[in-house]
Design an enzyme around this catalytic site. Structure first.
Site, PDB file in Angstrom:
ATOM      1  N   SER A 189       0.825  -1.200   0.000  1.00 52.26           N
ATOM      2  CA  SER A 189       0.000   0.000   0.000  1.00 52.26           C
ATOM      3  C   SER A 189       0.860   1.250   0.000  1.00 52.26           C
ATOM      4  O   SER A 189       0.605   2.206  -0.754  1.00 52.26           O
ATOM      5  CB  SER A 189      -0.938   0.002   1.212  1.00 52.26           C
ATOM      6  OG  SER A 189      -1.701   1.192   1.262  1.00 52.26           O
ATOM      7  N   ARG A 193       0.196   8.071   6.497  1.00 55.07           N
ATOM      8  CA  ARG A 193      -0.643   7.082   7.171  1.00 55.07           C
ATOM      9  C   ARG A 193      -2.122   7.445   7.046  1.00 55.07           C
ATOM     10  O   ARG A 193      -2.969   6.564   6.934  1.00 55.07           O
ATOM     11  CB  ARG A 193      -0.235   6.916   8.641  1.00 55.07           C
ATOM     12  CG  ARG A 193      -0.918   5.727   9.309  1.00 55.07           C
ATOM     13  CD  ARG A 193      -0.102   5.162  10.445  1.00 55.07           C
ATOM     14  NE  ARG A 193       1.062   4.431   9.965  1.00 55.07           N
ATOM     15  CZ  ARG A 193       1.048   3.172   9.552  1.00 55.07           C
ATOM     16  NH1 ARG A 193      -0.081   2.476   9.552  1.00 55.07           N
ATOM     17  NH2 ARG A 193       2.141   2.582   9.147  1.00 55.07           N
ATOM     18  N   HIS A 203      -2.968   6.423   3.549  1.00 54.01           N
ATOM     19  CA  HIS A 203      -3.002   4.955   3.546  1.00 54.01           C
ATOM     20  C   HIS A 203      -4.313   4.431   4.124  1.00 54.01           C
ATOM     21  O   HIS A 203      -4.905   3.491   3.601  1.00 54.01           O
ATOM     22  CB  HIS A 203      -1.815   4.428   4.355  1.00 54.01           C
ATOM     23  CG  HIS A 203      -1.929   3.007   4.794  1.00 54.01           C
ATOM     24  ND1 HIS A 203      -1.811   1.932   3.938  1.00 54.01           N
ATOM     25  CD2 HIS A 203      -2.164   2.477   6.024  1.00 54.01           C
ATOM     26  CE1 HIS A 203      -1.955   0.811   4.609  1.00 54.01           C
ATOM     27  NE2 HIS A 203      -2.169   1.111   5.881  1.00 54.01           N
TER      28      HIS A 203
END
Length: 209
Positions: free
Chosen positions: A13, A36, A39
């Site tokens: 990812s 993050r 993500h």
């Protein structure tokens, strides 16, 4: 910071994310939080929507490593914070009573209760309730948060509460739009716990910060 194994799906990812978005110019903790959050949401708009302060993130990461309490507005946020205990008082029986007494929402009352339990210096993670974020701003002089991750979602009060957070001058992570939610708020917190692993991954791919 907490050490953990990175699953191959997560690593892939991040590879895809970096193939579509160059975050290499961002400061280390800002990059960690932005990546993050993206993500967790698959939403590249956060690259420009997020508002962060690197020095505040550095200070918060150090405080978390030293054991600073974490306060979450709702259980979905708490559930997403994977390696640390989290204070969340949304189910505390005192919350609806306090809400009725003060004429505030249950989320705001729960935030106030958790803040009293945590004491000064906690890191706050608000991903659902704008009223909880407004309440934290109102009690900031007593709560003295180390960092406020203010990413509530919605059409009513979400963007306004985040604007108020930025205007308050509190050390914060926020975003400009009404986007947000439990998953992205928890992701922003987890980035500060796991930033060392993100750095290690960048070194391995030949792209250290």
């Amino acid at each position: 910071m907490t050490t953990r194994a990175v699953h191959p799906i997560e690593a892939e990812s991040y590879r895809i994310l970096r193939a579509h978005l160059d975050t290499s110019a961002l400061p280390p903790y800002t990059r960690a939080v932005a990546e993050r959050v993206i993500h967790a949401s698959a939403d590249f708009d956060y690259a420009t929507d997020l508002v962060t302060d690197e020095s505040a993130l550095v200070h918060a990461a150090a405080a978390l490593a030293a054991g600073a309490p974490i306060v979450a507005d709702v259980e979905m946020v708490a559930a997403g914070i994977t390696r640390r205990d989290t204070l969340c008082s949304i189910k505390d029986p005192a919350a609806p009573r306090l809400a009725a007494d003060r004429g505030i929402t249950r989320s705001a009352a729960a935030l106030r209760i958790a803040a009293e339990q945590a004491g000064p210096g906690a890191v706050y993670v608000i991903g659902c309730a704008p009223t909880a974020l407004f309440e934290l701003i109102a009690i900031a002089a007593e709560a003295r948060p180390t960092l406020v991750i203010g990413l509530p979602v919605g059409f009513v009060g979400a963007a306004e509460s985040k604007a108020a957070l930025r205007e308050s001058g509190l050390p914060a992570v926020s975003n400009v739009s009404g986007k947000g939610g439990s998953a992205v708020a928890a992701a922003a917190l987890n980035a500060l716990i796991y930033e060392d692993l993100i750095y290690e991954a960048l070194v391995k791919e030949g792209n250290p910060r």
